[in-house]
Write an enzyme that holds these catalytic residues in place. Structure first.
Site, PDB file in Angstrom:
ATOM      1  N   HIS A 105      23.655  58.030  22.272  1.00 11.61           N
ATOM      2  CA  HIS A 105      24.162  56.888  22.100  1.00 11.61           C
ATOM      3  C   HIS A 105      24.027  55.774  23.117  1.00 11.61           C
ATOM      4  CE1 HIS A 105      28.016  54.363  23.055  1.00 11.61           C
ATOM      5  NE2 HIS A 105      27.784  54.100  21.811  1.00 11.61           N
ATOM      6  N   VAL A 108      25.027  47.950  24.771  1.00 10.51           N
ATOM      7  CA  VAL A 108      25.264  46.651  25.521  1.00 10.51           C
ATOM      8  C   VAL A 108      25.879  45.591  25.147  1.00 10.51           C
ATOM      9  CG1 VAL A 108      23.453  47.706  27.516  1.00 10.51           C
ATOM     10  CG2 VAL A 108      22.788  46.395  25.476  1.00 10.51           C
TER      11      VAL A 108
END
Length: 303
Positions: A105, A108
């Site tokens: 995973h 940002v």
């Protein structure tokens, strides 16, 4: 502050990651789903399902706006309640078919909170983490070495702080158990000015592929059978539990009226729960919880 520069970077990051993952899979590639949000903004979801390597891989870009920050975004900053906002980010979850390839995973993101007559308040967040089903010391050390190298230009204390934050965040309190072997997690980042924070976002985003692809390439052809598959499906249940109960991104998306298909694309296509499952003592399955799901300094672990 330059939100358009951040948006341009995020769209290119999504493109780069999808291109690299599609090349590794060698199958049907990603479908593209552009969507609009009635309250403001929209996004682009890219999903690869039933591939040669990936059972499901989702890489989502979103840029949404609203009149009021939802509770999940103001829990740590109550002074921002009532402000309008825009939020943009790339979030991905990769669920390989082979149980020896970890789930990964990454995320940002950037938030901007605004109020008329006040300066906009902005901050960055994100990181990445690794969730193996069958642990491997070489993989864990590599993952954390890339993360540490990405953080190094920003200070010696950055990787240890964000590594610890990741360990603490991706933790299932009701199970007293880590979700995986960690990585990086940071939020509310605005110290040092916009350019420095944006540069850190890019360092994290750009390091995801160097962190994950070598692990994928080493493990994707490893033979596996029904025992490994059933254990993988069982452990995926922990992933679902965390995302639906604790994950801030899921809560933010649902509380802000986001697109449910995009928010829940992180969930695996197949999963199972079993009452009071106990792995055989000394097995590879028990090693996952006994050794790998313990907080440790992976940079010092012998491969």
């Amino acid at each position: 502050m330059q939100p358009e520069a951040v948006k341009a970077y995020l769209l290119q990051l999504q493109e780069n990651i999808c291109d690299a993952l599609a090349a590794e899979d060698g199958g049907t590639g990603f479908i593209v789903d552009d969507w609009q949000r009635p309250e403001g903004g929209g996004g682009r979801s890219r999903v690869l399902a039933g591939g040669a390597v990936f059972e499901k891989a989702g890489v989502n870009f979103s840029h949404v706006m609203g009149d009021n920050l939802p509770p999940s975004a103001t829990a740590a900053r109550p002074e921002l309640a009532g402000r309008s906002y825009q939020a943009m980010g790339v979030s991905l979850v990769i669920h390989p078919e082979n149980p020896y390839v970890p789930t990964s995973h990454a995320n940002v993101r950037m938030f901007v909170a605004e109020r008329e007559g006040s300066e906009p308040v902005w901050w960055f967040g994100g990181g990445y983490d690794l969730t193996p089903y069958y642990g491997n010391r070489e993989d864990c050390r590599h993952w954390h070495r890339v993360a540490a190298d990405a953080c190094a230009p920003f200070g010696d204390d950055v990787y240890p702080r964000y590594k610890q934050w990741c360990d603490e965040y991706f933790y299932l309190k009701h199970r007293a158990e880590a979700r995986g072997v960690g990585g990086l997690f940071y939020d509310d980042l605005n110290e040092g000015g916009f350019e420095r924070c944006f540069a850190f976002m890019q360092a994290v985003g750009n390091s995801y592929l160097p962190a994950y692809l070598p692990i994928l390439q080493r493990r994707k052809h490893q033979p596996w059978g029904e025992r490994e598959r059933q254990f993988q499906l069982y452990r995926r249940g922990r992933y679902v539990e965390f995302n639906l109960v604790f994950d801030r991104g899921t809560l933010f998306g649902l509380q802000s009226g986001g697109r449910t298909e995009a928010i829940l694309m992180s969930l695996p296509p197949l999963v199972r729960w079993e009452y009071n499952y106990q792995p055989e003592h000394g097995s590879a399955e028990s090693e996952l919880t006994d050794y790998y799901l313990q907080h440790r300094d992976w940079l010092q672990v012998e491969a």
